[in-house]
Design an enzyme around this catalytic site. Sequence first.
Site, PDB file in Angstrom:
ATOM      1  N   SER A  99       4.626  -1.256   4.172  1.00  0.00           N
ATOM      2  CA  SER A  99       4.760  -2.621   4.689  1.00  0.00           C
ATOM      3  C   SER A  99       4.898  -3.607   3.539  1.00  0.00           C
ATOM      4  O   SER A  99       4.151  -3.528   2.550  1.00  0.00           O
ATOM      5  CB  SER A  99       3.525  -3.008   5.509  1.00  0.00           C
ATOM      6  OG  SER A  99       3.363  -2.146   6.589  1.00  0.00           O
ATOM      7  N   GLU A 104     -13.674  -3.178   5.935  1.00  0.00           N
ATOM      8  CA  GLU A 104     -13.383  -3.554   7.316  1.00  0.00           C
ATOM      9  C   GLU A 104     -12.776  -4.946   7.360  1.00  0.00           C
ATOM     10  O   GLU A 104     -13.013  -5.756   6.490  1.00  0.00           O
ATOM     11  CB  GLU A 104     -14.676  -3.524   8.124  1.00  0.00           C
ATOM     12  CG  GLU A 104     -15.249  -2.134   8.207  1.00  0.00           C
ATOM     13  CD  GLU A 104     -16.612  -2.129   8.876  1.00  0.00           C
ATOM     14  OE1 GLU A 104     -16.998  -3.162   9.425  1.00  0.00           O
ATOM     15  OE2 GLU A 104     -17.255  -1.073   8.821  1.00  0.00           O
ATOM     16  N   SER A 126      -4.057   6.709  13.071  1.00  0.00           N
ATOM     17  CA  SER A 126      -3.680   6.710  14.494  1.00  0.00           C
ATOM     18  C   SER A 126      -4.923   6.816  15.380  1.00  0.00           C
ATOM     19  O   SER A 126      -6.005   7.227  14.924  1.00  0.00           O
ATOM     20  CB  SER A 126      -2.745   7.897  14.785  1.00  0.00           C
ATOM     21  OG  SER A 126      -3.500   9.088  14.752  1.00  0.00           O
ATOM     22  N   ASN A 127      -4.767   6.478  16.653  1.00  0.00           N
ATOM     23  CA  ASN A 127      -5.920   6.519  17.558  1.00  0.00           C
ATOM     24  C   ASN A 127      -6.483   7.935  17.703  1.00  0.00           C
ATOM     25  O   ASN A 127      -7.690   8.101  17.861  1.00  0.00           O
ATOM     26  CB  ASN A 127      -5.533   5.937  18.929  1.00  0.00           C
ATOM     27  CG  ASN A 127      -5.561   4.420  18.895  1.00  0.00           C
ATOM     28  OD1 ASN A 127      -5.474   3.814  17.815  1.00  0.00           O
ATOM     29  ND2 ASN A 127      -5.678   3.789  20.048  1.00  0.00           N
ATOM     30  N   GLU A 128      -5.590   8.940  17.622  1.00  0.00           N
ATOM     31  CA  GLU A 128      -6.098  10.320  17.708  1.00  0.00           C
ATOM     32  C   GLU A 128      -7.011  10.603  16.507  1.00  0.00           C
ATOM     33  O   GLU A 128      -8.078  11.208  16.642  1.00  0.00           O
ATOM     34  CB  GLU A 128      -4.939  11.327  17.726  1.00  0.00           C
ATOM     35  CG  GLU A 128      -4.110  11.322  19.002  1.00  0.00           C
ATOM     36  CD  GLU A 128      -3.123  10.156  19.084  1.00  0.00           C
ATOM     37  OE1 GLU A 128      -2.856   9.503  18.042  1.00  0.00           O
ATOM     38  OE2 GLU A 128      -2.635   9.867  20.194  1.00  0.00           O
ATOM     39  N   GLN A 163       0.846  -1.203   0.000  1.00  0.00           N
ATOM     40  CA  GLN A 163       0.000   0.000   0.000  1.00  0.00           C
ATOM     41  C   GLN A 163       0.876   1.245   0.000  1.00  0.00           C
ATOM     42  O   GLN A 163       1.585   1.499   0.989  1.00  0.00           O
ATOM     43  CB  GLN A 163      -0.881  -0.007   1.260  1.00  0.00           C
ATOM     44  CG  GLN A 163      -1.725   1.232   1.434  1.00  0.00           C
ATOM     45  CD  GLN A 163      -2.313   1.332   2.840  1.00  0.00           C
ATOM     46  OE1 GLN A 163      -1.923   0.565   3.727  1.00  0.00           O
ATOM     47  NE2 GLN A 163      -3.210   2.258   3.050  1.00  0.00           N
ATOM     48  N   GLY A 164       0.825   2.027  -1.071  1.00  0.00           N
ATOM     49  CA  GLY A 164       1.667   3.221  -1.181  1.00  0.00           C
ATOM     50  C   GLY A 164       0.882   4.493  -0.940  1.00  0.00           C
ATOM     51  O   GLY A 164       0.580   5.237  -1.883  1.00  0.00           O
ATOM     52  N   TYR A 165       0.539   4.760   0.302  1.00  0.00           N
ATOM     53  CA  TYR A 165      -0.165   5.998   0.660  1.00  0.00           C
ATOM     54  C   TYR A 165       0.799   6.978   1.348  1.00  0.00           C
ATOM     55  O   TYR A 165       1.043   8.070   0.862  1.00  0.00           O
ATOM     56  CB  TYR A 165      -1.321   5.715   1.636  1.00  0.00           C
ATOM     57  CG  TYR A 165      -2.601   5.136   1.065  1.00  0.00           C
ATOM     58  CD1 TYR A 165      -2.683   4.639  -0.233  1.00  0.00           C
ATOM     59  CD2 TYR A 165      -3.752   5.073   1.851  1.00  0.00           C
ATOM     60  CE1 TYR A 165      -3.862   4.101  -0.711  1.00  0.00           C
ATOM     61  CE2 TYR A 165      -4.933   4.534   1.371  1.00  0.00           C
ATOM     62  CZ  TYR A 165      -4.994   4.051   0.099  1.00  0.00           C
ATOM     63  OH  TYR A 165      -6.159   3.515  -0.362  1.00  0.00           O
ATOM     64  N   SER A 166       1.322   6.576   2.533  1.00  0.00           N
ATOM     65  CA  SER A 166       2.051   7.532   3.386  1.00  0.00           C
ATOM     66  C   SER A 166       3.336   8.032   2.729  1.00  0.00           C
ATOM     67  O   SER A 166       4.008   7.299   2.002  1.00  0.00           O
ATOM     68  CB  SER A 166       2.423   6.872   4.713  1.00  0.00           C
ATOM     69  OG  SER A 166       1.285   6.358   5.340  1.00  0.00           O
TER      70      SER A 166
HETATM   71  C1  LIG Z   1       3.736  -0.711  11.473  1.00  0.00           C
HETATM   72  C2  LIG Z   1       3.268   0.292  10.485  1.00  0.00           C
HETATM   73  C3  LIG Z   1       2.952  -0.119   9.203  1.00  0.00           C
HETATM   74  C4  LIG Z   1       2.537   0.817   8.245  1.00  0.00           C
HETATM   75  N1  LIG Z   1       2.281   0.399   6.959  1.00  0.00           N
HETATM   76  C5  LIG Z   1       1.925   1.294   6.027  1.00  0.00           C
HETATM   77  C6  LIG Z   1       1.731   0.892   4.664  1.00  0.00           C
HETATM   78  O1  LIG Z   1       1.862  -0.287   4.321  1.00  0.00           O
HETATM   79  N2  LIG Z   1       1.421   1.838   3.743  1.00  0.00           N
HETATM   80  C7  LIG Z   1       1.252   3.150   4.073  1.00  0.00           C
HETATM   81  O2  LIG Z   1       0.925   3.936   3.190  1.00  0.00           O
HETATM   82  N3  LIG Z   1       1.448   3.576   5.353  1.00  0.00           N
HETATM   83  C8  LIG Z   1       1.784   2.675   6.324  1.00  0.00           C
HETATM   84  N4  LIG Z   1       2.001   3.095   7.628  1.00  0.00           N
HETATM   85  C9  LIG Z   1       1.939   4.516   7.923  1.00  0.00           C
HETATM   86  C10 LIG Z   1       0.752   4.934   8.769  1.00  0.00           C
HETATM   87  O3  LIG Z   1      -0.430   4.930   8.012  1.00  0.00           O
HETATM   88  C11 LIG Z   1       1.075   6.323   9.328  1.00  0.00           C
HETATM   89  O4  LIG Z   1       2.156   6.164  10.239  1.00  0.00           O
HETATM   90  C12 LIG Z   1      -0.090   6.958  10.051  1.00  0.00           C
HETATM   91  O5  LIG Z   1      -1.098   7.281   9.128  1.00  0.00           O
HETATM   92  C13 LIG Z   1       0.342   8.231  10.818  1.00  0.00           C
HETATM   93  O6  LIG Z   1       1.011   9.110   9.977  1.00  0.00           O
HETATM   94  P1  LIG Z   1       2.457   9.705  10.348  1.00  0.00           P
HETATM   95  O7  LIG Z   1       3.328   8.563  10.749  1.00  0.00           O
HETATM   96  O8  LIG Z   1       2.887  10.550   9.230  1.00  0.00           O
HETATM   97  O9  LIG Z   1       2.210  10.554  11.649  1.00  0.00           O
HETATM   98  P2  LIG Z   1       1.625  12.033  11.708  1.00  0.00           P
HETATM   99  O10 LIG Z   1       0.437  12.126  10.811  1.00  0.00           O
HETATM  100  O11 LIG Z   1       2.736  12.995  11.504  1.00  0.00           O
HETATM  101  O12 LIG Z   1       1.109  12.098  13.199  1.00  0.00           O
HETATM  102  C14 LIG Z   1       2.000  12.338  14.303  1.00  0.00           C
HETATM  103  C15 LIG Z   1       1.157  12.397  15.572  1.00  0.00           C
HETATM  104  O13 LIG Z   1       0.235  13.500  15.500  1.00  0.00           O
HETATM  105  C16 LIG Z   1      -1.108  13.050  15.684  1.00  0.00           C
HETATM  106  N5  LIG Z   1      -2.005  13.793  14.797  1.00  0.00           N
HETATM  107  C17 LIG Z   1      -1.806  14.084  13.493  1.00  0.00           C
HETATM  108  N6  LIG Z   1      -2.859  14.752  12.986  1.00  0.00           N
HETATM  109  C18 LIG Z   1      -3.749  14.905  13.999  1.00  0.00           C
HETATM  110  C19 LIG Z   1      -5.042  15.502  14.112  1.00  0.00           C
HETATM  111  N7  LIG Z   1      -5.629  16.085  13.057  1.00  0.00           N
HETATM  112  N8  LIG Z   1      -5.668  15.448  15.306  1.00  0.00           N
HETATM  113  C20 LIG Z   1      -5.101  14.853  16.394  1.00  0.00           C
HETATM  114  N9  LIG Z   1      -3.852  14.273  16.340  1.00  0.00           N
HETATM  115  C21 LIG Z   1      -3.204  14.285  15.164  1.00  0.00           C
HETATM  116  C22 LIG Z   1      -1.083  11.586  15.292  1.00  0.00           C
HETATM  117  O14 LIG Z   1      -2.117  10.842  15.921  1.00  0.00           O
HETATM  118  C23 LIG Z   1       0.286  11.150  15.782  1.00  0.00           C
HETATM  119  O15 LIG Z   1       0.236  10.846  17.151  1.00  0.00           O
HETATM  120  C24 LIG Z   1       2.423   2.174   8.587  1.00  0.00           C
HETATM  121  C25 LIG Z   1       2.731   2.583   9.898  1.00  0.00           C
HETATM  122  C26 LIG Z   1       3.161   1.667  10.832  1.00  0.00           C
HETATM  123  C27 LIG Z   1       3.486   2.136  12.211  1.00  0.00           C
END
Ligand SMILES: Cc1cc2nc3c(=O)[nH]c(=O)nc-3n(C[C@H](O)[C@H](O)[C@H](O)COP(=O)(O)OP(=O)(O)OC[C@H]3O[C@@H](n4cnc5c(N)ncnc54)[C@H](O)[C@@H]3O)c2cc1C
Length: 386
Positions: A158, A244, A365-367, A123-126
């Site tokens: 991943s 889901e 994330s949970n937030e 999955q190429g999103y982040s």
């Molecule tokens: C084990 C693992 C596997 C993953 N696999 C993939 C994958 O296969 N493909 C892919 O595309 N991505 C993947 N991800 C990425 C994952 O989707 C992102 O880490 C996640 O969406 C959070 O983005 P970020 O890491 O950029 O954190 P950020 O978005 O920078 O967030 C940092 C902190 O700020 C908080 N925050 C940010 N915005 C808000 C808001 N509006 N309100 C309240 N709090 C906020 C967040 O909750 C977090 O605590 C993976 C991540 C992990 C840990």
Amino acid sequence: MQDDQEFRREIRDWLAANVTDDLRGAGGAGRENEAFSRRLDFTRRLAAAGWSTLAWPVEHGGRGASLQRQVIFHEEYAKAGAPGRVDHIGITMVGPTLMQLGTDRQRERFLPGIATATELWCQGYSEPGAGSDLAAVTTRAELDGDHWVLTGQKVWTSLAHVADWCFVLARTAPIPEGASRHAGLSYLLVPMRQPGVTVRPIRQLTGDSEFNEVFFDGARTERDLVVGEPGQGWRVAMATLGFERGAATVGQQVGFQRDLDDLVALARRTGATDDPAVRERLTRAWIDLTVLRAHTLRVLSAPPSAGTATVIKLLWSRWRQGLGELAMTILGPAGVASVTGDDGEADRWRRLFLFSRADTIYGGSNEIQRGILAERVLGLPRQDRR
Ligand SMILES: Cc1cc2nc3c(=O)[nH]c(=O)nc-3n(C[C@H](O)[C@H](O)[C@H](O)COP(=O)(O)OP(=O)(O)OC[C@H]3O[C@@H](n4cnc5c(N)ncnc54)[C@H](O)[C@@H]3O)c2cc1C
């Protein structure tokens, strides 16, 4: 017509014949590289026996199984200690997306490879600047004749190191004047094994590398491998996230029960059960898991309603983190000591503890999940995300 008991016996027998000792308990989140080729082989046998696509509709090559049967399958799978699957991104994310929003040609081209685990997906999103704020992606794709040409970087991808294909969210048009940033994004299916794609592993807390940085530098994909209309990819990307985990959640919770049982056994062996605080936490973990399982089964058998999948994700992610923390308390110094590599049991709990830190981050994330509940269920004012 086979009844549910016969169905349960059939999958149980199949697993008893196919889950060999070297596969039992291997793989899964935090251990994705463990016994990978043996697990790939197992996943392909599972597919050939028609189990992988149990939940897929018959018209798309699946078995169209009832929810009840999917639950039975996942319960038995977890009870047998069958290994972590290597095809889940294809089976649960991109497959259903193509069924709902792909073209006939895309379905014909990709569904068989997903169903047989002969083509693996990532999955190429982040991106470095786009996680929670996914609409900020800057990876670009431009048309060059019959191909899209991609430039940019993804991160935390991943299983990219074993994937054949990636579904990529990329910008294919500038944001139109006055429109939201969601416009102009496209959902592209991109082959991973080509010169314009570089995969660089990221070393994680456990010492393993399950996710990666992915660099696109002139990577190409065919013009019609865009799902939905070009520029309308946000809707498709959200649809993928909306599929889901359904009945698989039940199997995951059977695995949680086994983890809890094993932790109770460890606490007995080490004498940690003499500590009233440990007894209290183990009991609470049991209660919380019982409630989580009852809630999940209730939700699965009821008509879909807003926020239910989100609530389950919030509950299980915190539950597993709590279990990892409790395991560290029970292990004591053995949980953190530098070890020679032959402390199998401590290694298992250490990995669970370390990897579970990620449970509250990935998949939103949970937030962010609580933000969704606040807006969509409680009706609180929306956050400005333009
Ligand atoms: C084990 C693992 C596997 C993953 N696999 C993939 C994958 O296969 N493909 C892919 O595309 N991505 C993947 N991800 C990425 C994952 O989707 C992102 O880490 C996640 O969406 C959070 O983005 P970020 O890491 O950029 O954190 P950020 O978005 O920078 O967030 C940092 C902190 O700020 C908080 N925050 C940010 N915005 C808000 C808001 N509006 N309100 C309240 N709090 C906020 C967040 O909750 C977090 O605590 C993976 C991540 C992990 C840990």
